[in-house]
Design a protein around this motif. Structure first.
Motif, PDB file in Angstrom:
ATOM      1  N   LEU A  18     -29.282  55.769 -30.131  1.00  0.00           N
ATOM      2  CA  LEU A  18     -28.263  55.945 -31.172  1.00  0.00           C
ATOM      3  C   LEU A  18     -28.650  55.173 -32.425  1.00  0.00           C
ATOM      4  CD1 LEU A  18     -24.941  55.747 -29.107  1.00  0.00           C
ATOM      5  CD2 LEU A  18     -25.879  57.742 -30.255  1.00  0.00           C
ATOM      6  N   ALA A  19     -29.156  53.951 -32.220  1.00  0.00           N
ATOM      7  CA  ALA A  19     -29.544  53.138 -33.376  1.00  0.00           C
ATOM      8  C   ALA A  19     -30.679  53.823 -34.131  1.00  0.00           C
ATOM      9  CB  ALA A  19     -29.965  51.753 -32.914  1.00  0.00           C
ATOM     10  N   SER A  21     -31.262  56.998 -34.218  1.00  0.00           N
ATOM     11  CA  SER A  21     -30.697  58.169 -34.910  1.00  0.00           C
ATOM     12  C   SER A  21     -30.077  57.746 -36.233  1.00  0.00           C
ATOM     13  CB  SER A  21     -29.609  58.843 -34.083  1.00  0.00           C
ATOM     14  OG  SER A  21     -29.971  58.932 -32.752  1.00  0.00           O
ATOM     15  N   LEU A  22     -29.410  56.585 -36.178  1.00  0.00           N
ATOM     16  CA  LEU A  22     -28.772  56.070 -37.389  1.00  0.00           C
ATOM     17  C   LEU A  22     -29.817  55.874 -38.486  1.00  0.00           C
ATOM     18  CD1 LEU A  22     -25.802  55.209 -37.739  1.00  0.00           C
ATOM     19  CD2 LEU A  22     -26.536  52.872 -37.434  1.00  0.00           C
ATOM     20  N   ILE A  25     -31.219  59.237 -39.740  1.00  0.00           N
ATOM     21  CA  ILE A  25     -30.309  59.944 -40.646  1.00  0.00           C
ATOM     22  C   ILE A  25     -30.283  59.261 -42.005  1.00  0.00           C
ATOM     23  CG2 ILE A  25     -27.920  60.611 -41.033  1.00  0.00           C
ATOM     24  CD1 ILE A  25     -27.619  60.763 -38.000  1.00  0.00           C
ATOM     25  N   PHE A  26     -30.334  57.927 -41.996  1.00  0.00           N
ATOM     26  CA  PHE A  26     -30.322  57.215 -43.270  1.00  0.00           C
ATOM     27  C   PHE A  26     -31.522  57.620 -44.132  1.00  0.00           C
ATOM     28  CE2 PHE A  26     -31.682  53.588 -45.862  1.00  0.00           C
ATOM     29  CZ  PHE A  26     -30.587  53.512 -46.701  1.00  0.00           C
ATOM     30  N   GLY A  28     -33.380  60.170 -43.720  1.00  0.00           N
ATOM     31  CA  GLY A  28     -33.307  61.609 -43.953  1.00  0.00           C
ATOM     32  C   GLY A  28     -32.320  61.972 -45.062  1.00  0.00           C
ATOM     33  N   THR A  29     -31.437  61.042 -45.393  1.00  0.00           N
ATOM     34  CA  THR A  29     -30.547  61.270 -46.527  1.00  0.00           C
ATOM     35  C   THR A  29     -31.244  60.845 -47.822  1.00  0.00           C
ATOM     36  OG1 THR A  29     -28.740  60.671 -45.054  1.00  0.00           O
ATOM     37  CG2 THR A  29     -28.203  60.891 -47.362  1.00  0.00           C
ATOM     38  N   LEU A  30     -31.893  59.675 -47.752  1.00  0.00           N
ATOM     39  CA  LEU A  30     -32.595  59.160 -48.939  1.00  0.00           C
ATOM     40  C   LEU A  30     -33.638  60.151 -49.453  1.00  0.00           C
ATOM     41  CD1 LEU A  30     -33.545  55.405 -48.640  1.00  0.00           C
ATOM     42  CD2 LEU A  30     -31.820  56.491 -50.041  1.00  0.00           C
ATOM     43  N   GLN A  32     -33.777  63.189 -49.389  1.00  0.00           N
ATOM     44  CA  GLN A  32     -33.301  64.441 -49.994  1.00  0.00           C
ATOM     45  C   GLN A  32     -33.387  64.385 -51.507  1.00  0.00           C
ATOM     46  OE1 GLN A  32     -29.514  65.695 -48.569  1.00  0.00           O
ATOM     47  NE2 GLN A  32     -30.175  65.654 -46.444  1.00  0.00           N
ATOM     48  N   VAL A  33     -33.357  63.168 -52.050  1.00  0.00           N
ATOM     49  CA  VAL A  33     -33.468  63.025 -53.496  1.00  0.00           C
ATOM     50  C   VAL A  33     -34.800  63.612 -53.948  1.00  0.00           C
ATOM     51  CG1 VAL A  33     -33.611  61.352 -55.362  1.00  0.00           C
ATOM     52  CG2 VAL A  33     -32.032  60.978 -53.488  1.00  0.00           C
ATOM     53  N   ILE A  37     -32.729  69.398 -49.683  1.00  0.00           N
ATOM     54  CA  ILE A  37     -32.127  69.473 -48.348  1.00  0.00           C
ATOM     55  C   ILE A  37     -33.007  70.213 -47.347  1.00  0.00           C
ATOM     56  CG2 ILE A  37     -30.331  70.741 -47.117  1.00  0.00           C
ATOM     57  CD1 ILE A  37     -28.291  69.558 -48.765  1.00  0.00           C
ATOM     58  N   GLN A  41     -34.655  68.501 -44.079  1.00  0.00           N
ATOM     59  CA  GLN A  41     -34.133  68.926 -42.773  1.00  0.00           C
ATOM     60  C   GLN A  41     -35.275  69.245 -41.829  1.00  0.00           C
ATOM     61  OE1 GLN A  41     -31.112  71.852 -43.259  1.00  0.00           O
ATOM     62  NE2 GLN A  41     -31.210  72.526 -41.142  1.00  0.00           N
ATOM     63  N   PHE A  45     -35.257  66.342 -39.153  1.00  0.00           N
ATOM     64  CA  PHE A  45     -34.368  66.672 -38.038  1.00  0.00           C
ATOM     65  C   PHE A  45     -34.909  67.781 -37.152  1.00  0.00           C
ATOM     66  CE2 PHE A  45     -31.710  65.187 -41.649  1.00  0.00           C
ATOM     67  CZ  PHE A  45     -31.553  63.901 -41.165  1.00  0.00           C
TER      68      PHE A  45
ATOM     69  N   ASN B 526     -24.092  63.554 -43.483  1.00  0.00           N
ATOM     70  CA  ASN B 526     -24.889  62.551 -42.784  1.00  0.00           C
ATOM     71  C   ASN B 526     -24.177  61.213 -42.738  1.00  0.00           C
ATOM     72  OD1 ASN B 526     -26.823  64.441 -42.485  1.00  0.00           O
ATOM     73  ND2 ASN B 526     -28.267  63.562 -43.934  1.00  0.00           N
ATOM     74  N   MET B 530     -23.164  59.107 -39.490  1.00  0.00           N
ATOM     75  CA  MET B 530     -23.617  57.735 -39.258  1.00  0.00           C
ATOM     76  C   MET B 530     -22.456  56.860 -38.800  1.00  0.00           C
ATOM     77  SD  MET B 530     -26.279  57.331 -42.422  1.00  0.00           S
ATOM     78  CE  MET B 530     -26.686  55.604 -42.252  1.00  0.00           C
ATOM     79  N   ILE B 533     -21.842  57.619 -35.166  1.00  0.00           N
ATOM     80  CA  ILE B 533     -22.871  57.009 -34.317  1.00  0.00           C
ATOM     81  C   ILE B 533     -22.672  55.500 -34.227  1.00  0.00           C
ATOM     82  CG2 ILE B 533     -25.339  56.575 -34.101  1.00  0.00           C
ATOM     83  CD1 ILE B 533     -25.861  59.308 -35.226  1.00  0.00           C
ATOM     84  N   ILE B 537     -22.230  53.350 -30.966  1.00  0.00           N
ATOM     85  CA  ILE B 537     -23.084  52.209 -30.610  1.00  0.00           C
ATOM     86  C   ILE B 537     -22.220  51.022 -30.179  1.00  0.00           C
ATOM     87  CG2 ILE B 537     -24.649  50.459 -31.534  1.00  0.00           C
ATOM     88  CD1 ILE B 537     -25.937  52.609 -33.242  1.00  0.00           C
ATOM     89  N   LEU B 573     -26.226  58.511 -54.636  1.00  0.00           N
ATOM     90  CA  LEU B 573     -27.408  59.369 -54.533  1.00  0.00           C
ATOM     91  C   LEU B 573     -27.221  60.620 -55.362  1.00  0.00           C
ATOM     92  CD1 LEU B 573     -28.684  59.724 -50.888  1.00  0.00           C
ATOM     93  CD2 LEU B 573     -29.737  58.583 -52.801  1.00  0.00           C
ATOM     94  N   LEU B 577     -29.496  61.598 -58.857  1.00  0.00           N
ATOM     95  CA  LEU B 577     -30.536  62.451 -58.335  1.00  0.00           C
ATOM     96  C   LEU B 577     -31.820  62.161 -59.108  1.00  0.00           C
ATOM     97  CD1 LEU B 577     -29.929  64.386 -56.068  1.00  0.00           C
ATOM     98  CD2 LEU B 577     -30.129  66.248 -57.661  1.00  0.00           C
TER      99      LEU B 577
END
Lengths: 396, 624
Positions: A18-19, A21-22, A25-26, A28-30, A32-33, A37, A41, A45, B526, B530, B533, B537, B573, B577
């Motif tokens: 889980l950690a 994954s956290l 995802i973090f 994987g969000t950054l 995207q800039v 997307i 993705q 993912f 997302n 988080m 999750i 945890i 974010l 952009l």
């Protein structure tokens, strides 16, 4: 074996996964800039491993560029979580009333993971653009391209052969079905810029293309390769040089094809003594056994502003096979579901005269709904029980 | 002693309430309050002039009051009246806030004043500003800090100018003093002017003077119709639905008179107000207000009563009041751990409860004005996160009665309302919803539930911080206290996990309904995932005995970071952009928050021998 099972069923593994994954995802969000997307993705993912690197545009980008973090991808983590969950249920859990809520939650989670995988693999998204009063029987996606050969020799139908651009990249020879010809990509650019070739001082074109048939016979063009643009609205100009061979393996010419050389230009054809095929590189199309006719598109705004209040498309669906004619109104939060596809109001163009609908095929669309139900019920039950126990204790 | 404390607390509370209610009295012979209730249409909704005045002033100067050059304090509506009716005076008020005037490269500007500038101060720099503005980055998201400041001033000047022209044409004071004459001569000129145009086009002899003055008016009104910001003229009463029908701005109404439509009576009534105000004639002014109000009340009873309510709501400022009371309750609880614990604890609980009611009233009032569920934008989410946390805090407080839940709840209530206050600087916080979001069902379910999830995560995190602080510093903090606090964190985390999960999944269903994909990995989704999750945890770590109390507390504090990221970070974010929005003040606040949380986590790793509480000593002996 016992140790292995113990490892895979442990709660410690759950927490670690889980950690991770956290963290995934973090990042994987950054990213995207930078990559948008769709690309993110895929990289994060829908993969087993991904490497995040410090972005150049961020503060101190040039000096921190060496910073790279490898991470397990979505498939790897999702897979391990699934195994962990199944192993835990196989060994540690016993189905009792007290734990039935947990079972529900976990079952819902398993279903959700599976449905997400299924969506990745089988779902298709495309867009259909229809003018008011017009109709259309195909949708297309600008994210993918295909090389097509069209045989228009029949009166009542055309035959279209498509070759995915994934195959073009390898430069292999590919036989064109139902014909004696074969084709090979000499060069393939996922993104490029096509322009008139500049002239030298005497007026002769420089940097000419390597093509010798089709559009280049009329225009002096040059192709410059570009980096892929991943931003949200960007459309990449996929371009290829293709060489076509006849039955005797003799080259009959090299054509320049690109998704910007579209209907606005004269058609490019491959002519031999016995056959004539139209050739083009275009956005990937999905043909449907029905047409969608746009009767009216409306775009309302709040008074005195440009803030949209409502978009809606009034359409007729004409099923070619079953002779069904169905009317529908598609608007925000109210899609049309038809023939395994779902049509959503996505956009508009052409001064509100053209409606663009998102067309989605996702056979697993119902699964998340079921899993939601299971997880919500399970959690309410589990935590409800906790709460009742707790408030009883608190009263004493 | 007890009674004395109760009385003291009650007095402070009452005086806070009283101060709030009496804060905004306008002393004037002119019925300015009546004027502030008049409804206009702007930004797609009908609101009172009071809201327009406040929001405009907020955007320009970041405040809701103006200090006039003579040192007197003006309320937003008084400023607005001067702006429209006596612009020559309003132009000397310092309403343009420029954070770093010396970095603009405009020579001599910085010397004029510190951070607030009047229209007249800026006037010499107009052409220079215009040139600079035309050369800056067009895409707002990619602008540098300097470019952003230039754009802000430029946009501010436009806003100022367009607001100034809302009620009638402007010009020199002579024109303003003769507005009614102008309209009358325009009305009579329409016939002769149009006749002259026809004759001119037909090549016949025509009245040159009539033609020229008619064209002069038409030209000026055409410009006015493009710039006047507020739509002050309601449609005909027999016009269909109130909600989507277009109101007209003053320029459009005057232009339509050329087509033969009679001028709405409001046109002259507003002109009358201005002339009365300029000639210091309160009687005529107040009479004009009464007429305008009566006509709105008769023809648009619903819109008018909402506008009236909104004006009252603006003045009441329930959230500003709540900020003061929450912090008061928090301070009382802090003191209660040192001394007079029972009376202070009890009175703090009641203050929190009363404040919660005021907070709830504020939420409900906004829902009534907007006709929407409570959370529709970032501002309202801040208001709601605080509300949810306080609600949960009150529930825990009922069970545990030790003041910790109440203290942390009031702290979050205070902090989130401060955040909301800063978010309100961008103007109207009751803006219209974009089409995609226009679904009261999903706004009421998905958005509300997920925001409650934020509340719970923050409350759990705040309780965990309380655990660490009390464990290290409070001698009274016993093993039992630690256990009950740990249970609180656990219970609230369960709640957070449930709400975040259900909310996230509902969001997925909404996305499936509107875009055809249940999950799109977009930053906001997302962020929500988080949080889910993180909750998972914490719960699994506790069930598996992987972490002891201290570890669970640290995880809960991490929950604060994750929730803040999900709530604001993902928006940063979006804003930045490509530039990552690193220059945004929002980013630095976020960074500061994260550092503070990491600092608390770092502190928790102090060896047990440094923990002064009974709980710490107990842990120390266990570890030996």
């Amino acid at each position: 074996m016992q140790a292995l099972l113990k490892f895979f069923s442990s709660l410690r593994l759950t927490v670690v996964l889980l950690a991770l994954s956290l963290v995934l995802i973090f990042f994987g969000t950054l990213d995207q800039v930078e990559f948008g997307i769709w690309e993110t993705q895929k990289r994060y993912f829908e993969s087993f491993l991904v490497v995040w690197s410090y972005p150049l545009q961020a503060p101190a980008g040039t000096s921190l560029q060496w910073l790279k973090i490898p991470l397990p991808g979505g498939y790897l983590l999702g897979g391990f979580l699934l195994v962990n969950l199944l192993a835990a249920h196989a060994t540690r859990f016993k189905l009792t009333w007290k734990k039935s809520g947990l079972f529900c939650i976990h079952l819902g989670l398993i279903l959700l993971l599976i449905s997400e995988l299924l969506t990745d693999i089988v779902s298709e998204e495309s867009q259909i653009a229809i003018d008011e009063g017009g109709k259309n029987n195909y949708s297309e996606t600008v994210l993918e391209n295909e090389l097509v050969f069209i045989d228009r020799s029949q009166n009542d139908f055309d035959t279209v052969h498509t070759i995915s651009t994934n195959l073009l990249k390898k430069g292999k020879r590919i036989a064109i079905p139902d014909s004696s010809l074969s084709v090979r990509a000499l060069r393939y650019y996922p993104n490029s810029k096509i322009a008139r070739a500049p002239e030298d001082s005497r007026g002769a074109p420089l940097n000419r293309t390597i093509a010798n048939k089709g559009i280049v016979e009329r225009m002096d063009l040059q192709v410059v390769e570009q980096a892929m643009d991943y931003s949200q609205e960007a459309i990449n100009t996929a371009t290829a040089y293709i060489e076509v061979f006849d039955a005797n393996d003799t080259s009959i010419g090299i054509w320049l094809v690109s998704n910007v050389i579209d209907d606005r230009f004269p058609k490019q054809t491959i002519e031999t003594d016995s056959e004539s095929l139209e050739v083009a590189l275009r956005f990937k199309r999905y043909y449907h056994p029905f047409t969608v006719e746009l009767i009216d598109f409306t775009h309302e705004k709040y008074p005195g502003t440009d803030i949209p209040f409502n978009f809606s498309s009034e359409v007729f669906v004409n099923d070619l096979d079953q002779n069904i004619k169905q009317k529908a109104l598609i608007y925000m939060n109210h899609p049309l579901r038809y023939g395994g596809l779902t049509f959503y109001q996505a956009s508009f163009a052409n001064e509100d005269k053209t409606s663009i609908l998102q067309v989605v095929r996702n056979p697993g669309w119902l699964l998340p709904y079921i899993s939601v139900l299971l997880m919500g019920l399970g959690m309410s039950f589990q935590f409800g029980m906790h709460f009742i126990k707790f408030s009883r204790k608190a009263k004493h | 002693m007890k009674a004395f404390i109760y009385i003291l607390v009650a007095l402070v509370t009452l005086s806070t309430l009283f101060r709030q209610f009496s804060a905004e009295r306008i002393d004037s012979e002119f019925d300015k309050q009546g004027f502030s209730e008049l409804p206009v249409q702007v930004g797609g909704r009908i609101k009172p002039l009071d809201s327009v005045a406040r929001n405009t002033l907020l955007i320009l100067s970041g405040k809701q009051t103006v200090i006039a050059p003579d040192g007197s304090k003006l309320s937003a509506i008084e400023w607005f009246i001067d702006l429209c009716m006596r612009p020559e005076i309003a132009d000397t008020y310092r309403v343009f806030k420029i954070e770093f005037p010396d970095e603009l490269g405009l020579e001599g500007l910085a010397e004029k004043s510190k951070r607030y500038f009047s229209f007249n101060d800026l006037q010499p720099y107009f052409s220079e500003l215009q040139t600079v503005y035309q050369n800056i980055e067009t895409e707002p998201q990619k602008r540098s800090a300097y470019e952003r400041q230039i754009a802000e001033i430029y946009d501010g000047l436009i806003l100022y100018n367009n607001t100034l022209q809302s009620l009638h044409p402007t010009g020199n004071s002579e024109r303003l003093d003769r507005l009614i004459d102008e309209y009358q001569s325009f009305e009579t000129l329409i016939v002769t002017g149009l006749k002259a145009i026809r004759e001119q086009q037909a090549g016949q002899e025509y009245d040159t003077e009539a033609l020229n003055s008619f064209i002069g008016y038409a030209d000026s009104y055409l410009k006015l119709s493009q710039t006047a910001r507020l739509r002050i003229i309601p449609p005909d009463q027999n016009n269909q639905a109130e909600f989507l029908s277009d109101w007209k701005n003053i320029g459009l109404e005057l232009l339509d008179a050329i087509k033969g439509n009679p001028l709405s009576p409001s046109v002259k009534q507003y002109a009358q107000l201005t002339m009365a105000y300029r000639s210091d004639d309160p009687e005529t002014f107040n009479q004009g207000i009464t007429t305008l109000k009566a006509s709105f009340k008769q023809h648009y009873p619903k819109a008018y009563s909402r506008a009236q309510f909104e004006r009252w709501f603006n003045g009441f400022k329930p959230f500003a009041l709540s900020i003061q009371l929450y912090i008061f309750a928090f301070i009382l609880l802090l003191i209660s751990w040192l001394k007079w614990s029972i009376p202070l604890n009890r009175s703090a609980f009641w203050i929190i409860f009363i404040t919660f009611l005021i907070h709830t009233f504020g939420l409900l009032a906004r829902m009534y004005i907007q006709g929407r569920p409570p959370v529709t934008n970032l501002y309202s989410s801040a208001v709601f996160v605080g509300w949810g946390a306080v609600f949960l805090g009150i529930v825990i407080e009922r069970f545990y009665k030790n003041g910790i839940g109440g203290a942390m709840a009031s702290l979050i209530g205070f902090a989130t309302l401060i955040i909301a206050h800063h978010l309100a600087m961008t103007g109207d916080t009751l803006e219209m919803m974009r089409a995609v979001l226009d679904s009261n069902f999903w706004l009421a379910t998905h958005v509300v539930i997920i925001t409650l999830g934020y509340s719970a995560m923050f409350l759990a995190g705040a309780l965990a911080i309380a655990f660490i602080f009390m464990g290290i510093f409070s001698k009274k903090f016993s093993k039992e206290d630690a256990r009950s606090l740990a249970n609180m964190v656990y219970g609230i985390t369960c709640f957070a996990a449930l709400f975040s999960l259900v909310g996230t999944i509902l969001g997925g269903i909404w996305a499936d309904q509107s875009w055809g994909r249940f999950w799109g990995w977009d930053p906001k989704e997302n962020g929500a995932l988080m949080i889910v999750i993180m909750g998972a945890i914490v719960l699994h770590a506790r069930w598996g005995g992987i972490c002891k109390d201290r570890g669970i507390m640290n995880l809960a504090i991490c929950g604060n970071i994750i929730t803040a990221w999900s709530w604001f970070g993902t928006n940063l974010l979006g804003v930045g952009l490509h530039s990552y929005g690193f220059t945004d003040s929002g980013f630095f606040s976020m960074l500061l928050f994260i550092i503070s949380q990491l600092w608390v986590i770092g502190m928790s790793f102090l060896p047990w021998s440094y923990w002064r509480s009974a709980y710490g000593r107990n842990q120390l002996s266990k570890s030996r």
